[in-house]
Design a protein around this motif. Structure first.
Motif, PDB file in Angstrom:
ATOM      1  N   GLY A   1       0.803  -1.209   0.000  1.00 10.99           N
ATOM      2  CA  GLY A   1       0.000   0.000   0.000  1.00 10.99           C
ATOM      3  C   GLY A   1       0.838   1.262   0.000  1.00 10.99           C
ATOM      4  O   GLY A   1       2.070   1.225   0.068  1.00 10.99           O
ATOM      5  N   LYS A   2       0.148   2.383  -0.095  1.00  6.18           N
ATOM      6  CA  LYS A   2       0.797   3.698  -0.149  1.00  6.18           C
ATOM      7  C   LYS A   2      -0.114   4.713   0.534  1.00  6.18           C
ATOM      8  O   LYS A   2      -1.336   4.698   0.343  1.00  6.18           O
ATOM      9  CB  LYS A   2       1.022   4.112  -1.606  1.00  6.18           C
ATOM     10  N   VAL A   3       0.504   5.596   1.329  1.00  4.97           N
ATOM     11  CA  VAL A   3      -0.212   6.694   1.978  1.00  4.97           C
ATOM     12  C   VAL A   3       0.451   7.996   1.553  1.00  4.97           C
ATOM     13  O   VAL A   3       1.669   8.144   1.683  1.00  4.97           O
ATOM     14  CB  VAL A   3      -0.175   6.560   3.512  1.00  4.97           C
ATOM     15  N   ILE A   4      -0.325   8.946   1.039  1.00  3.72           N
ATOM     16  CA  ILE A   4       0.192  10.252   0.616  1.00  3.72           C
ATOM     17  C   ILE A   4      -0.634  11.344   1.288  1.00  3.72           C
ATOM     18  O   ILE A   4      -1.834  11.459   1.042  1.00  3.72           O
ATOM     19  CB  ILE A   4       0.142  10.424  -0.912  1.00  3.72           C
ATOM     20  N   TRP A   5       0.004  12.112   2.149  1.00  5.11           N
ATOM     21  CA  TRP A   5      -0.661  13.213   2.859  1.00  5.11           C
ATOM     22  C   TRP A   5       0.202  14.439   2.641  1.00  5.11           C
ATOM     23  O   TRP A   5       1.207  14.655   3.302  1.00  5.11           O
ATOM     24  CB  TRP A   5      -0.752  12.890   4.346  1.00  5.11           C
TER      25      TRP A   5
ATOM     26  N   GLN B   1      -4.107  19.744  -2.871  1.00  6.01           N
ATOM     27  CA  GLN B   1      -3.905  19.117  -1.570  1.00  6.01           C
ATOM     28  C   GLN B   1      -4.293  17.638  -1.674  1.00  6.01           C
ATOM     29  O   GLN B   1      -5.348  17.295  -2.211  1.00  6.01           O
ATOM     30  CB  GLN B   1      -4.749  19.811  -0.505  1.00  6.01           C
ATOM     31  N   VAL B   2      -3.419  16.778  -1.158  1.00  7.14           N
ATOM     32  CA  VAL B   2      -3.613  15.337  -1.340  1.00  7.14           C
ATOM     33  C   VAL B   2      -3.670  14.653   0.015  1.00  7.14           C
ATOM     34  O   VAL B   2      -2.724  14.730   0.806  1.00  7.14           O
ATOM     35  CB  VAL B   2      -2.473  14.719  -2.175  1.00  7.14           C
ATOM     36  N   TRP B   3      -4.795  13.984   0.276  1.00  7.42           N
ATOM     37  CA  TRP B   3      -4.956  13.164   1.481  1.00  7.42           C
ATOM     38  C   TRP B   3      -5.523  11.818   1.008  1.00  7.42           C
ATOM     39  O   TRP B   3      -6.737  11.622   0.988  1.00  7.42           O
ATOM     40  CB  TRP B   3      -5.910  13.816   2.461  1.00  7.42           C
ATOM     41  N   SER B   4      -4.647  10.920   0.619  1.00 12.98           N
ATOM     42  CA  SER B   4      -5.119   9.678   0.010  1.00 12.98           C
ATOM     43  C   SER B   4      -4.290   8.487   0.461  1.00 12.98           C
ATOM     44  O   SER B   4      -3.164   8.636   0.957  1.00 12.98           O
ATOM     45  CB  SER B   4      -5.079   9.795  -1.518  1.00 12.98           C
ATOM     46  N   MET B   5      -4.856   7.310   0.269  1.00 12.44           N
ATOM     47  CA  MET B   5      -4.137   6.063   0.532  1.00 12.44           C
ATOM     48  C   MET B   5      -4.777   4.959  -0.287  1.00 12.44           C
ATOM     49  O   MET B   5      -5.963   5.024  -0.638  1.00 12.44           O
ATOM     50  CB  MET B   5      -4.152   5.713   2.023  1.00 12.44           C
ATOM     51  N   TRP B   6      -3.969   3.973  -0.651  1.00  8.49           N
ATOM     52  CA  TRP B   6      -4.511   2.804  -1.330  1.00  8.49           C
ATOM     53  C   TRP B   6      -3.823   1.556  -0.798  1.00  8.49           C
ATOM     54  O   TRP B   6      -2.689   1.614  -0.298  1.00  8.49           O
ATOM     55  CB  TRP B   6      -4.363   2.886  -2.851  1.00  8.49           C
TER      56      TRP B   6
ATOM     57  N   ILE C   1      -6.614   6.735  10.398  1.00 10.95           N
ATOM     58  CA  ILE C   1      -7.423   5.952   9.453  1.00 10.95           C
ATOM     59  C   ILE C   1      -6.813   4.575   9.253  1.00 10.95           C
ATOM     60  O   ILE C   1      -7.490   3.546   9.337  1.00 10.95           O
ATOM     61  CB  ILE C   1      -7.546   6.691   8.110  1.00 10.95           C
ATOM     62  N   LEU C   2      -5.517   4.564   8.999  1.00  9.13           N
ATOM     63  CA  LEU C   2      -4.824   3.313   8.685  1.00  9.13           C
ATOM     64  C   LEU C   2      -4.970   2.299   9.815  1.00  9.13           C
ATOM     65  O   LEU C   2      -5.267   1.117   9.584  1.00  9.13           O
ATOM     66  CB  LEU C   2      -3.358   3.642   8.418  1.00  9.13           C
TER      67      LEU C   2
ATOM     68  N   SER D   1      -9.622   8.649  -0.717  1.00 10.38           N
ATOM     69  CA  SER D   1      -9.136   9.988  -1.052  1.00 10.38           C
ATOM     70  C   SER D   1      -9.942  11.022  -0.269  1.00 10.38           C
ATOM     71  O   SER D   1     -10.919  10.682   0.410  1.00 10.38           O
ATOM     72  CB  SER D   1      -9.233  10.240  -2.555  1.00 10.38           C
ATOM     73  N   GLY D   2      -9.519  12.292  -0.371  1.00 11.13           N
ATOM     74  CA  GLY D   2     -10.222  13.344   0.354  1.00 11.13           C
ATOM     75  C   GLY D   2     -10.195  13.158   1.856  1.00 11.13           C
ATOM     76  O   GLY D   2     -11.171  13.475   2.541  1.00 11.13           O
ATOM     77  N   GLY D   3      -9.080  12.634   2.370  1.00 12.17           N
ATOM     78  CA  GLY D   3      -8.981  12.426   3.812  1.00 12.17           C
ATOM     79  C   GLY D   3      -9.861  11.311   4.326  1.00 12.17           C
ATOM     80  O   GLY D   3     -10.221  11.279   5.508  1.00 12.17           O
ATOM     81  N   GLY D   4     -10.209  10.379   3.447  1.00 11.24           N
ATOM     82  CA  GLY D   4     -11.075   9.267   3.834  1.00 11.24           C
ATOM     83  C   GLY D   4     -12.533   9.480   3.484  1.00 11.24           C
ATOM     84  O   GLY D   4     -13.383   8.649   3.796  1.00 11.24           O
ATOM     85  N   ALA D   5     -12.844  10.589   2.812  1.00 16.31           N
ATOM     86  CA  ALA D   5     -14.243  10.888   2.491  1.00 16.31           C
ATOM     87  C   ALA D   5     -14.775  10.043   1.340  1.00 16.31           C
ATOM     88  O   ALA D   5     -15.954   9.704   1.286  1.00 16.31           O
ATOM     89  CB  ALA D   5     -14.407  12.365   2.161  1.00 16.31           C
TER      90      ALA D   5
END
Length: 314
Positions: free
Chosen positions: A140-144, A228-233, A176-177, A244-248
Motif C-alpha cells: 500500500g501507499k499513503v500520501i498526505w 492538496q492530497v490526502w489519500s491512501m490505497w 485511518i490506517l 481519497s479526500g482524507g477518507g471521504a
C-alpha cells in the motif's frame, strides 16, 4: 432529554471552524462557556482561566480541550479532578505516557475521557474497514501532502517540541490506517526533513510493515502548494481499495463505496460519539495512531533543510 453543558477550552482555528458549529448543531450539548486568551464568541460567556469558568458555571459537565498539545495535559488534569468529562482534540497529548496518565486519572475520578480522531469519522472509513476485514493486505501507499501556510497559519507551536510538525496532519492518516487495516502495522524506517529553524519535521517518509510482511510506504509533506492530497490505497489478495479526500471517498475495485468532502460531518460524529460515551460512562482512548508517530520519531534519520518562515495567507 436535557443537553449537557459543555465548555470549549482554546478558541483557535480548529475550535472556531469545527467544534463550535458541531456543538451548536448537536442536540446533546449546549455551549455554555469558552476559556481562551483574547478570543471569545458572541453571546457565550468567556473566561481566561478554567478555575473562574468552573466557579461561574458549576453546571458545566464536560469540556472540549482544543489548546495546542504542549499545554493540554495540566488543563485535562484540572478538568478531571474537577469531575468533568473531557474530550481531547487530536493528538491527545505530546507523549504516550501523559495520555496514559490521563486515562488512569479519568478512571479514578469516574470521568469520561475521549481521545478523538476526527478522520476516522470520514464518510469512507467504515466502508473501507468492512471491505478490508476479510482480505489480506499485500502492499500500500499513503500520501498526505498539504500547505501548512493554508491550514495552520501562524501556528508556531507546530514547529516546537511536541508540536509534531507534518505529523499534525499526518496523524490523521495513521488514525485511518490503524482503524481500517485488519492487522496491526509497525514502523521499520523513517526519514525526516526538518527546517533549520524548527524542531519538528516539515516532511517525512516512512515504511510500515504488516504482520504478514506487506510494505506500506508513507509520504507526508507540509510544503504542497498545488492540489492538496490526502489519500491512501491498499492492494489485497482480492483487489485494490483507494481512499481519497482524507477518507471521504472510497473506491474498491472500481466500485464507489462512499463519497463526500473532507471534514464533512466528521466533528458532528465526534460529538455524537462523545454523547454516547457520556451516556454509557465509558472512555475511549485509542493510542495506536500516536504510537506509530512516536515510533517514527524514535527510528528517524534526520536531514536539515531550508528554514521555514510562515507568511500568513489572506
Amino acid at each position: 432529554m436535557t443537553a449537557t453543558d459543555i465548555a470549549i477550552i482554546g478558541l483557535g482555528k480548529i475550535a472556531t471552524d469545527q467544534h463550535v458549529p458541531a456543538i451548536r448543531a448537536c442536540r446533546d450539548f449546549r455551549l455554555a462557556a469558552t476559556v481562551s486568551l483574547g478570543q471569545s464568541l458572541p453571546d457565550v460567556p468567556a473566561y481566561e482561566d478554567m478555575e473562574a469558568m468552573f466557579a461561574a458555571h458549576p453546571g458545566v459537565a464536560a469540556v472540549a480541550l482544543c489548546v495546542p498539545p504542549q499545554v493540554r495535559y495540566p488543563l485535562a488534569v484540572e478538568s478531571l479532578k474537577a469531575g468533568r468529562d473531557v474530550l481531547l482534540e487530536k493528538p491527545p497529548g505530546v507523549t504516550l505516557a501523559e495520555v496514559e496518565a490521563l486515562r488512569a486519572l479519568a478512571e479514578r475520578q469516574g470521568c469520561v475521557l475521549y481521545a478523538t480522531w476526527h478522520s476516522r469519522h470520514a464518510n469512507g472509513v467504515d466502508p473501507a474497514r468492512d471491505w478490508l476485514a476479510a482480505r489480506r493486505v499485500t502492499g500500500g501507499k499513503v500520501i498526505w501532502r498539504e500547505d501548512v501556510k493554508r491550514w495552520h497559519p501562524g501556528q508556531a507551536w507546530i514547529w516546537q517540541p511536541g508540536g509534531m510538525g507534518v505529523f499534525d496532519p499526518g496523524i490523521n492518516a495513521t488514525s485511518i490506517l490503524t482503524h481500517i487495516l485488519p492487522d496491526p502495522v509497525r514502523v521499520t524506517r523513517a526519514e525526516f526533513e526538518t527546517p533549520a529553524n524548527c524542531e519538528t519535521p516539515i516532511a517525512a517518509r516512512l515504511s510500515l510493515l504488516t504482520g504478514e510482511d506487506a510494505v506500506i510506504d508513507v509520504d507526508f509533506d507540509f510544503r504542497e502548494t498545488g492540489e492538496q492530497v490526502w489519500s491512501m490505497w491498499f492492494d489485497t489478495d482480492a483487489g485494490r481499495i483507494e481512499l481519497s479526500g482524507g477518507g471521504a471517498r472510497t473506491v474498491a475495485d472500481g466500485r464507489l463505496l462512499s463519497d463526500g468532502a473532507a471534514l464533512e460531518s466528521e466533528y458532528a460524529r465526534i460529538y455524537d460519539q462523545f454523547a454516547g460515551l457520556i451516556a454509557d460512562r465509558r472512555s475511549d482512548v485509542d493510542l495506536s495512531p500516536m504510537t506509530l508517530v512516536a515510533d517514527a520519531f524514535m527510528l528517524a534519520r534526520h536531514r536539515r533543510t531550508d528554514e521555514f518562515h510562515d507568511e500568513q495567507k489572506t
